[in-house]
Motif scaffolding. Structure first.
Motif, mmCIF file in Angstrom:
data_model
loop_
_atom_site.group_PDB
_atom_site.id
_atom_site.type_symbol
_atom_site.label_atom_id
_atom_site.label_comp_id
_atom_site.label_asym_id
_atom_site.label_seq_id
_atom_site.Cartn_x
_atom_site.Cartn_y
_atom_site.Cartn_z
ATOM 1 N N THR A 55 -0.858 -5.414 -5.950
ATOM 2 C CA THR A 55 -2.184 -4.783 -5.958
ATOM 3 C C THR A 55 -2.067 -3.262 -6.064
ATOM 4 O O THR A 55 -2.833 -2.611 -6.770
ATOM 5 N N LEU A 56 -1.096 -2.700 -5.351
ATOM 6 C CA LEU A 56 -0.910 -1.249 -5.362
ATOM 7 C C LEU A 56 -0.233 -0.758 -6.639
ATOM 8 O O LEU A 56 -0.396 0.394 -7.022
ATOM 9 N N VAL A 58 -0.544 -0.265 -9.799
ATOM 10 C CA VAL A 58 -1.640 -0.287 -10.773
ATOM 11 C C VAL A 58 -1.157 -0.249 -12.220
ATOM 12 O O VAL A 58 -1.820 -0.783 -13.114
ATOM 13 N N ASP A 68 0.116 5.583 -8.076
ATOM 14 C CA ASP A 68 -0.157 4.160 -7.820
ATOM 15 C C ASP A 68 -0.760 3.975 -6.428
ATOM 16 O O ASP A 68 -1.747 3.254 -6.250
ATOM 17 N N VAL A 71 -4.458 5.383 -6.201
ATOM 18 C CA VAL A 71 -5.455 4.525 -6.846
ATOM 19 C C VAL A 71 -5.559 3.180 -6.126
ATOM 20 O O VAL A 71 -6.658 2.693 -5.836
ATOM 21 N N GLY A 72 -4.395 2.588 -5.830
ATOM 22 C CA GLY A 72 -4.393 1.267 -5.197
ATOM 23 C C GLY A 72 -5.024 1.255 -3.829
ATOM 24 O O GLY A 72 -5.828 0.371 -3.501
ATOM 25 N N ARG A 74 -7.157 3.452 -2.683
ATOM 26 C CA ARG A 74 -8.582 3.767 -2.816
ATOM 27 C C ARG A 74 -9.375 2.498 -3.133
ATOM 28 O O ARG A 74 -10.479 2.304 -2.634
ATOM 29 N N ARG A 75 -8.799 1.625 -3.955
ATOM 30 C CA ARG A 75 -9.461 0.360 -4.272
ATOM 31 C C ARG A 75 -9.618 -0.517 -3.034
ATOM 32 O O ARG A 75 -10.539 -1.317 -2.938
ATOM 33 N N LEU A 76 -8.671 -0.348 -2.095
ATOM 34 C CA LEU A 76 -8.723 -1.143 -0.862
ATOM 35 C C LEU A 76 -9.543 -0.455 0.226
ATOM 36 O O LEU A 76 -9.591 -0.931 1.366
ATOM 37 N N GLY A 77 -10.134 0.690 -0.118
ATOM 38 C CA GLY A 77 -10.968 1.388 0.855
ATOM 39 C C GLY A 77 -10.205 2.315 1.772
ATOM 40 O O GLY A 77 -10.721 2.753 2.800
ATOM 41 N N HIS A 79 -8.310 5.932 2.041
ATOM 42 C CA HIS A 79 -8.211 7.223 1.359
ATOM 43 C C HIS A 79 -7.134 8.068 2.046
ATOM 44 O O HIS A 79 -7.200 8.329 3.238
#
Length: 502
Positions: A55-56, A58, A68, A71-72, A74-77, A79
């Protein structure tokens, strides 16, 4: 997603997922003991780690770089700042290729969770497997950091998932596992003071070291790095230090020696090399003084402190002052030699050993302890005010600006170190001046034997209060360059010695 990869003995994934992950990961070996180690090592858990890794990752290149992770996560919430992500990559990147492969990722999580366990145990004062607001306040208070109950509850709420206003191990781990910060010990890590900064007077209270630093042996590397930084810093500022000694001993109302005039006089008498007289012994005494001071401090801690890992501020002052007194008593003859070597004329001594032999032959052993009393008395105001100012500035910064990290940054750390050292020196300077004059008295032709009190009275009578601060200008002039140089050298030596980057 992050929570689901952390072992809570959940059900196994389908067999086809296991086969796919096994082939993709080239059958990586098991990590740790199931449910008992830092990260559960059963095959199911390893598959969940593999899914998180995918998942991480990217860009699907089999490695996690800073981009990576940014972005990864951040997608998981989640930061994280770029600096925090760089720390994660640096901590786990064993082959130094700038990214984490799957094995490095697993080992990073495993090592990081071990650190988090140590922190959780140190915070869990009641030993009940949960951390509440009072325990957070107590832990910070032990380190000299005062926060309100509202601030402690704010810290709790950021990690508390079930609304109980307590944090269990799973909540603590979930919040911190992909975060390079280990909150409480990080304050110790980032705010080292006496180890990093060397202004020529080793009278500061020794730094604390975290549990991890003690267990991994990193503490001695910090001390070696600090010693090396002190040697470079003292050598670079040695001309100002020698000018200070000359002004302390020779300057008076009738001989108003200035900075330019003092440098001109030194160069005219002995050339440019004479600016570094006394520096050799000043550098040599760093190692024995630091080692004795650290060992004494660790022993005294056991006597004055409770069973907690770190001492409170007043306990640190007592332990640090006693350790400083022991260290200074052990190396004090080297202090006398440093003063005599700094004041010597061209050709007077062939070296340090020749100077020591002549002092011993002409004046006896007692000469090596002249000025001992004012030197010991100077430890208390120097160490106390330096520690108080530094802790005050540190606490003010932590309460106002520390949001996600206890890292103050280079300039804040340098400013705090410079201000606290300056205040400490200012408070103890009259005692330092009297000490230097007593050490140097035999080098002055026809100088009578004096005591500390009689010398104080004489200076006040003939020169006024200003006379107790002769040489203060070059002393303060060297503080900023000394602190800056020692910090830069310390950071570079840490990298060379393999100390984890802060």
């Amino acid at each position: 997603m992050v929570s689901s990869v952390l072992c809570r003995c959940v059900a196994s994934p389908p067999p086809d997922a296991a086969a796919a992950a096994s082939s993709s990961a080239s059958s990586p070996a098991s990590v740790g003991d199931p449910c008992g180690g830092a990260i559960c090592g059963d095959p199911d858990h390893r598959l969940r780690l593999w899914r998180l890794f995918q998942t991480l990752d990217v860009n699907r290149d089999g490695g996690l770089c800073v981009n990576d992770l940014a972005v990864g996560l951040r997608r998981l919430g989640l930061h994280r700042t770029e600096g925090e992500l760089q720390k994660i990559v640096q901590a786990g990147d064993k082959d130094l290729d700038g990214q984490l492969d799957f094995e490095e990722f697993v080992h990073y999580l495993q090592d990081h969770e071990k650190k988090l366990r140590l922190v959780f145990k140190s915070l869990d004062k009641k030993n009940d497997g949960r951390i509440d607001a009072q325990e957070i306040m107590q832990s910070l208070r032990d380190l000299g950091v005062k926060i309100s109950e509202q601030q402690a509850e704010k810290i709790l709420k950021s990690m508390d998932k079930n609304g109980t206003m307590t944090i269990d191990w799973n909540e603590w781990r979930d919040y911190h596992l992909l975060h390079p910060v280990e909150n409480i010990p990080e304050i110790i890590l980032y705010w080292k003071h006496s180890t990093i900064f060397d202004v020529g007077e080793n009278l500061t209270v020794p730094d604390e070291f975290t549990v991890e630093e003690r267990q991994t042996g990193m503490w001695w590397r910090h001390l070696v790095a600090g010693g090396g930084a002190g040697a470079v810093s003292r050598t670079c500022t040695a001309p100002l230090d020698r000018l200070k000694v000359l002004m302390q001993v020779h300057a008076s109302r009738s001989n108003n020696m200035g900075i330019v005039g003092g440098f001109t006089q030194m160069i005219r008498e002995g050339g440019a090399r004479s600016l570094w007289r006394g520096n050799g012994i000043n550098v040599l005494k760093i190692a024995p003084e630091s080692a004795i001071k650290f060992m004494a401090y660790e022993q005294i801690k056991r006597l004055v402190g409770s069973d907690q890992e770190t001492l409170r501020i007043h306990e640190r002052l007592v332990a640090g002052s006693l350790a400083g007194a022991i260290a200074q008593s052990s190396i004090y003859p080297m202090e006398v030699l440093k003063t005599r070597m700094a004041l010597r004329k061209t050709g007077q001594y062939s070296g340090m050993l020749d100077c020591a032999r002549r002092i011993l032959a002409r004046e006896g052993v007692a000469a090596f302890y002249k000025g001992y009393v004012p030197n010991m008395l100077g430890i208390i105001p120097y160490a106390g005010i330096d520690l108080a100012v530094y802790e005050t500035l540190k606490n003010a910064w932590l309460q106002r600006y520390a949001v996600n990290s206890a890292d103050p940054g280079v300039f804040v750390l340098l400013a705090c170190g410079t201000m606290s050292s300056t205040c400490g020196q200012l408070a103890s300077y009259p005692l330092a001046l009297v000490r230097t004059r007593m050490q140097a008295q035999a080098s002055i032709e026809g100088a009578p034997e004096v005591t500390m009190s009689s010398l104080f009275k004489q200076i006040l009578r003939t020169e006024g209060a200003f006379g107790l601060y002769r040489g203060l200008a070059p002393n303060f002039m060297k503080v900023i360059p000394a602190v800056s140089i020692s910090y830069v050298v310390y950071e570079n030596l840490k990298i060379t010695l393999g100390v984890q980057s802060r």
